[in-house]
Design an enzyme around this catalytic site. Structure first.
Site, mmCIF file in Angstrom:
data_model
loop_
_atom_site.group_PDB
_atom_site.id
_atom_site.type_symbol
_atom_site.label_atom_id
_atom_site.label_comp_id
_atom_site.label_asym_id
_atom_site.label_seq_id
_atom_site.Cartn_x
_atom_site.Cartn_y
_atom_site.Cartn_z
ATOM 1 C CG HIS A 256 40.882 40.305 48.529
ATOM 2 N ND1 HIS A 256 40.633 39.245 47.690
ATOM 3 C CD2 HIS A 256 42.214 40.557 48.428
ATOM 4 C CE1 HIS A 256 41.772 38.870 47.106
ATOM 5 N NE2 HIS A 256 42.742 39.646 47.543
ATOM 6 C CB CYS B 41 37.051 37.149 42.728
ATOM 7 S SG CYS B 41 36.406 37.129 44.354
#
Ligand code: CIR
Length: 260
Positions: free
Chosen positions: A168, A255
């Protein structure tokens, strides 16, 4: 006045499930231990709460081994929440599991309906814009749909690119304050942070780039002493959390929570 990019009153987390060994990973470096992951999770939640924030802890979802990485399911903005559409097929169903909690917290909840995909880990919200990294999980159509909602709410959104081989965009960077980004050199080299003050993660400690600024604290993965020193010298109050087991599933500090 509260700075909504790093001063938060609430966070949502989800306890890891007993099925975590089935979680996605780019490279298999061994299965995570549930007990160690739960211990790290408890320390993470305690650090968030120590800043005075309320933490809503959701129950594990045995059917979704990556569901503790709640960040990927939504984007929380002052105007409302936007439900994401993960690019990983096994994670699509996590969004419906998160939706009721966000609907209880926000008057306005929008959603990415597709056909594109966006995961929250690819989104960095700064004071002046929303940066969205195209990646294996976030595509052009997803970015375009998100940009429409962001524009309605008065945000400018800039499409950027997550380096190849990096999960990401935020795997490689974090917001430290209104003007400062912590970034790997490889991501900063793409030029995406022009106009920001950038602190580089020292060579060899790239895995420390995924940190979070949460109120007065910076939460970072333990075991990266040179990065901790960079942040300490820059005046941040750093808390180190064991990330050994989440790292086996390519997860990190950002996250593990939705922050708003
Ligand atoms: C995945 O591959 O989707 C999970 N194993 C890790 C997700 C990490 N999320 C994030 O960086 N926002």
């Amino acid at each position: 006045m509260r700075n909504p990019t790093y001063e938060f009153t609430r966070a949502i987390t989800r306890r890891p499930a007993s099925t975590i060994a089935a979680g996605l990973r780019a490279e298999d470096i061994g299965n995570p231990s549930l007990d160690s992951m739960l211990a790290a999770h408890t320390a993470y939640v305690a650090a968030l709460r120590s800043t005075g924030a309320e933490v809503i802890e959701l129950d594990p979802l045995e059917a979704f081994p990556d569901a503790q990485f709640v960040e990927d399911t939504a984007l929380c903005l002052p105007q409302g929440a936007i439900l994401m559409r993960p690019g990983a097929p096994s994670r699509l169903g996590e969004v419906a599991e998160m939706a009721p909690t966000l609907r209880a917290c926000y008057d306005e909840v929008r959603e990415i309906t597709g056909p594109g995909h966006v995961e929250g880990g690819d989104i960095l919200v700064t004071e002046k814009e929303i940066l969205v990294g195209r990646s294996d999980r976030t595509d052009a159509a997803g970015v375009a749909e998100l940009a429409e909602i962001a524009a309605e709410w008065g945000h400018s959104l800039r499409e950027v690119f997550t380096p190849a081989g990096v999960l990401h965009f935020k795997t490689d960077c974090s917001l430290m304050d209104g003007e400062t980004i912590l970034s790997t050199k490889r991501l900063d080299a793409s030029g995406c942070f022009q106009g920001y003050r950038v602190l580089h993660v020292p060579e060899g400690e790239e895995a420390a780039a995924n940190a979070i600024r949460f109120n007065n604290l910076v939460l970072m993965a333990a075991g990266f002493p040179r990065t901790a020193e960079v942040l300490d010298k820059a005046g941040y109050d750093v808390v180190q959390i064991d990330n050994t087991d989440c790292a086996k599933l390519d997860g990190g500090m950002s996250c593990l929570s939705l922050r708003f």
